[in-house]
Scaffold this motif. Structure first.
Motif, PDB file in Angstrom:
ATOM      1  N   LEU A 205       0.948  -1.238   0.127  1.00  0.00           N
ATOM      2  CA  LEU A 205       0.173   0.137  -0.102  1.00  0.00           C
ATOM      3  C   LEU A 205       1.013   1.071  -0.096  1.00  0.00           C
ATOM      4  CD1 LEU A 205      -2.877   1.316   0.395  1.00  0.00           C
ATOM      5  CD2 LEU A 205      -2.575   1.211   2.822  1.00  0.00           C
ATOM      6  N   ARG A 206       0.690   2.041  -1.043  1.00  0.00           N
ATOM      7  CA  ARG A 206       1.660   3.308  -1.202  1.00  0.00           C
ATOM      8  C   ARG A 206       0.564   4.688  -0.839  1.00  0.00           C
ATOM      9  NH1 ARG A 206       4.469   3.679  -6.573  1.00  0.00           N
ATOM     10  NH2 ARG A 206       5.805   1.983  -5.596  1.00  0.00           N
ATOM     11  N   ILE A 207       0.768   5.455  -0.010  1.00  0.00           N
ATOM     12  CA  ILE A 207       0.027   6.557   0.500  1.00  0.00           C
ATOM     13  C   ILE A 207       0.723   7.963  -0.039  1.00  0.00           C
ATOM     14  CG2 ILE A 207      -1.161   7.773   2.379  1.00  0.00           C
ATOM     15  CD1 ILE A 207      -1.140   5.057   3.792  1.00  0.00           C
ATOM     16  N   VAL A 208      -0.114   8.432  -0.987  1.00  0.00           N
ATOM     17  CA  VAL A 208       0.669   9.713  -1.325  1.00  0.00           C
ATOM     18  C   VAL A 208      -0.121  10.865  -1.037  1.00  0.00           C
ATOM     19  CG1 VAL A 208       1.192  11.048  -3.674  1.00  0.00           C
ATOM     20  CG2 VAL A 208       1.087   8.607  -3.566  1.00  0.00           C
ATOM     21  N   THR A 209       0.702  11.925  -0.303  1.00  0.00           N
ATOM     22  CA  THR A 209       0.193  13.247   0.269  1.00  0.00           C
ATOM     23  C   THR A 209       0.919  14.403  -0.413  1.00  0.00           C
ATOM     24  OG1 THR A 209      -0.511  12.157   2.443  1.00  0.00           O
ATOM     25  CG2 THR A 209      -0.283  14.745   2.097  1.00  0.00           C
ATOM     26  N   VAL A 210       0.310  15.299  -1.168  1.00  0.00           N
ATOM     27  CA  VAL A 210       0.981  16.244  -2.126  1.00  0.00           C
ATOM     28  C   VAL A 210       0.476  17.569  -1.287  1.00  0.00           C
ATOM     29  CG1 VAL A 210       1.226  17.310  -4.162  1.00  0.00           C
ATOM     30  CG2 VAL A 210       0.395  14.594  -4.016  1.00  0.00           C
ATOM     31  N   TRP A 211       1.461  18.458  -1.142  1.00  0.00           N
ATOM     32  CA  TRP A 211       1.121  19.741  -0.801  1.00  0.00           C
ATOM     33  C   TRP A 211       1.683  20.833  -1.870  1.00  0.00           C
ATOM     34  CZ3 TRP A 211       5.006  23.761  -0.791  1.00  0.00           C
ATOM     35  CH2 TRP A 211       6.228  23.151  -0.627  1.00  0.00           C
ATOM     36  N   PHE A 212       0.795  21.731  -1.936  1.00  0.00           N
ATOM     37  CA  PHE A 212       0.814  22.908  -2.832  1.00  0.00           C
ATOM     38  C   PHE A 212       0.136  24.140  -2.301  1.00  0.00           C
ATOM     39  CE2 PHE A 212      -0.803  24.851  -6.835  1.00  0.00           C
ATOM     40  CZ  PHE A 212       0.385  25.302  -7.332  1.00  0.00           C
ATOM     41  N   ASP A 213       0.839  25.237  -2.379  1.00  0.00           N
ATOM     42  CA  ASP A 213       0.293  26.298  -1.981  1.00  0.00           C
ATOM     43  C   ASP A 213       0.391  27.474  -3.043  1.00  0.00           C
ATOM     44  OD1 ASP A 213      -0.374  28.758  -0.630  1.00  0.00           O
ATOM     45  OD2 ASP A 213       0.424  28.195   1.299  1.00  0.00           O
ATOM     46  N   THR A 214      -0.721  27.994  -3.507  1.00  0.00           N
ATOM     47  CA  THR A 214      -0.935  28.864  -4.765  1.00  0.00           C
ATOM     48  C   THR A 214      -0.837  30.281  -4.277  1.00  0.00           C
ATOM     49  OG1 THR A 214      -3.371  28.954  -4.459  1.00  0.00           O
ATOM     50  CG2 THR A 214      -2.308  27.188  -5.707  1.00  0.00           C
ATOM     51  N   ALA A 239       0.553  11.857   5.730  1.00  0.00           N
ATOM     52  CA  ALA A 239       0.666  10.655   5.203  1.00  0.00           C
ATOM     53  C   ALA A 239       1.074   9.349   6.334  1.00  0.00           C
ATOM     54  CB  ALA A 239       1.888  10.689   4.099  1.00  0.00           C
ATOM     55  N   ARG A 240       1.961  10.022   7.242  1.00  0.00           N
ATOM     56  CA  ARG A 240       2.149   8.955   8.310  1.00  0.00           C
ATOM     57  C   ARG A 240       1.002   8.587   9.037  1.00  0.00           C
ATOM     58  NH1 ARG A 240       6.772  10.876   9.193  1.00  0.00           N
ATOM     59  NH2 ARG A 240       5.995  12.243  10.951  1.00  0.00           N
ATOM     60  N   LEU A 241       0.169   9.211   9.528  1.00  0.00           N
ATOM     61  CA  LEU A 241      -1.108   9.063  10.040  1.00  0.00           C
ATOM     62  C   LEU A 241      -1.931   8.128   9.543  1.00  0.00           C
ATOM     63  CD1 LEU A 241      -2.003  12.570  11.629  1.00  0.00           C
ATOM     64  CD2 LEU A 241      -0.856  10.830  12.852  1.00  0.00           C
ATOM     65  N   ALA A 242      -2.128   8.387   8.114  1.00  0.00           N
ATOM     66  CA  ALA A 242      -2.810   7.487   7.158  1.00  0.00           C
ATOM     67  C   ALA A 242      -2.183   5.907   7.355  1.00  0.00           C
ATOM     68  CB  ALA A 242      -2.927   7.993   5.877  1.00  0.00           C
ATOM     69  N   GLU A 257       4.788   5.529   2.650  1.00  0.00           N
ATOM     70  CA  GLU A 257       4.114   6.781   2.644  1.00  0.00           C
ATOM     71  C   GLU A 257       5.143   7.798   1.737  1.00  0.00           C
ATOM     72  OE1 GLU A 257       5.066   6.740   6.332  1.00  0.00           O
ATOM     73  OE2 GLU A 257       3.200   5.123   6.742  1.00  0.00           O
ATOM     74  N   VAL A 258       4.465   8.631   1.015  1.00  0.00           N
ATOM     75  CA  VAL A 258       5.475   9.505   0.145  1.00  0.00           C
ATOM     76  C   VAL A 258       4.630  10.850   0.114  1.00  0.00           C
ATOM     77  CG1 VAL A 258       5.944  10.142  -2.312  1.00  0.00           C
ATOM     78  CG2 VAL A 258       5.851   7.582  -1.765  1.00  0.00           C
ATOM     79  N   ALA A 259       5.475  11.797   0.496  1.00  0.00           N
ATOM     80  CA  ALA A 259       5.032  13.237   0.543  1.00  0.00           C
ATOM     81  C   ALA A 259       5.819  14.038  -0.447  1.00  0.00           C
ATOM     82  CB  ALA A 259       5.409  13.865   2.124  1.00  0.00           C
ATOM     83  N   CYS A 260       5.332  14.739  -1.216  1.00  0.00           N
ATOM     84  CA  CYS A 260       5.950  15.555  -2.055  1.00  0.00           C
ATOM     85  C   CYS A 260       5.267  16.828  -2.721  1.00  0.00           C
ATOM     86  CB  CYS A 260       5.972  14.619  -3.594  1.00  0.00           C
ATOM     87  SG  CYS A 260       4.251  13.896  -3.839  1.00  0.00           S
ATOM     88  N   GLU A 261       5.732  17.736  -3.324  1.00  0.00           N
ATOM     89  CA  GLU A 261       5.288  18.888  -3.596  1.00  0.00           C
ATOM     90  C   GLU A 261       4.728  18.980  -5.264  1.00  0.00           C
ATOM     91  OE1 GLU A 261       6.795  23.648  -4.425  1.00  0.00           O
ATOM     92  OE2 GLU A 261       8.032  22.107  -3.558  1.00  0.00           O
TER      93      GLU A 261
END
Length: 312
Positions: A205-214, A239-242, A257-261
């Motif tokens: 299971l690969r969980i992906v969380t993406v952050w982006f501020d406009t 992502a870690r909580l998920a 878990e993957v966190a990326c911009e």
């Protein structure tokens, strides 16, 4: 909270000995897997995927075929014009059921209908645990990325929907189950669904969380290391909580878990390059309440190369 996580790199990884359902997990009667079949190649792939999934769930499989009635706008036409349509739909459904049995399904039923395909399938979803459809059928234009029926069903179905895209070759189901997570309630349900799917199939299971501020302020500060480090660390924490939730649900899962911009849809598609299934919620934090499908789920439906699950 962890330190900086490089863009697109795993934020964490948990690897117990063996994936699968953990001992003592509650067992309930499996709900029916419903699959749409219209004789097209895409719907044939959907039947194959659904037959395999019904086997993993030990669930009954129902093959549904829908043929729209022949109508003429503003012109009278005899009732006899559509007399044979229900029988043709039933014949088509039986053809799909026969194919499902060839793929290993044992508890298979078939149902044919005359009517509007999307409306009939949405109605069928009310008593289903999962609805499966191809990305396009015979009717949509060949240039369409996703057919109108698949899109409408994904937006309105009462249960999770899997839209089968791409080549279902011998290695198509070997990759991880990838799910996008932004901390929203719908995304949490998507993580639960993805964890269950990964456990049944014995996949990572690969969980992906993406952050982006406009905001202009954030854009002006993109060169400030501390800001980007903090935002990435926050995304990694989410992502870690998920991941922790998934492991509570299935302790033997392999979870990364993957966190990326970046842009959510683009990054999810990139992370799903080797996926056997990509899971998304209908909307996340960025969606308007009135939209049935958010921009991310819409873009993912149109761009993924693997089957996509849409969870409400």
């Amino acid at each position: 909270m962890r330190g900086r996580v490089p863009q697109g790199h795993p934020a964490g990884r948990h690897q117990p000995a063996q994936p699968g359902l953990h001992e003592g997990q509650a067992v309930t009667s499996p709900a029916t897997v419903v699959v749409a079949y219209d004789g097209s190649e895409d719907s044939g792939n959907a039947v194959r995927w659904a037959a395999q999934e019904a086997g993993r769930r030990s669930a009954p499989l129902r093959v549904v075929s829908v043929i729209p009635p022949v109508t003429f706008v503003a012109l009278p036409y005899p009732d006899s014009l559509n007399e044979g349509v229900p029988q043709e739909a039933e014949k088509l459904a039986q053809e799909g059921a026969a194919a499902a049995r060839e793929y290993g399904a044992t508890d298979v039923s078939a149902a044919g209908f005359m009517g509007e395909p999307a409306a009939i399938l949405v109605d069928q979803s009310g008593s289903a645990g999962l609805l499966v459809t191809g990305s396009r059928g015979h009717r949509p234009l060949a240039s369409a990325l996703i057919g109108s029926v698949a899109y409408a069903v994904s937006a309105h179905a009462a249960c999770p929907v899997v839209v089968v895209r791409g080549d279902l070759g011998p290695d198509a189901g070997e990759g991880p189950v990838v799910v996008g997570y932004d901390g929203s309630e719908i995304a949490t349900r998507a993580v639960d669904f993805a964890a269950d799917q990964a456990a049944r199939a014995g996949r990572e299971l690969r969980i992906v969380t993406v952050w982006f501020d406009t905001t202009e302020a954030a854009a002006a500060l993109t060169t400030v290391t501390d800001l980007r480090t903090q935002l990435t660390a926050d995304a990694a924490h989410v992502a870690r909580l998920a991941g922790q939730r998934a492991l509570q649900r299935h302790p033997q899962l392999v979870v990364s878990e993957v966190a990326c911009e970046g842009l959510a849809a683009r990054e999810m598609l990139a992370q799903a390059h080797d996926a056997s299934l990509l899971v998304t919620g209908t909307r996340g934090h960025g969606g308007f309440a009135g939209l049935l499908l958010g921009s991310v789920s819409h873009a993912v439906l149109g761009g993924a190369r693997c089957p996509i699950a849409v969870v409400r």
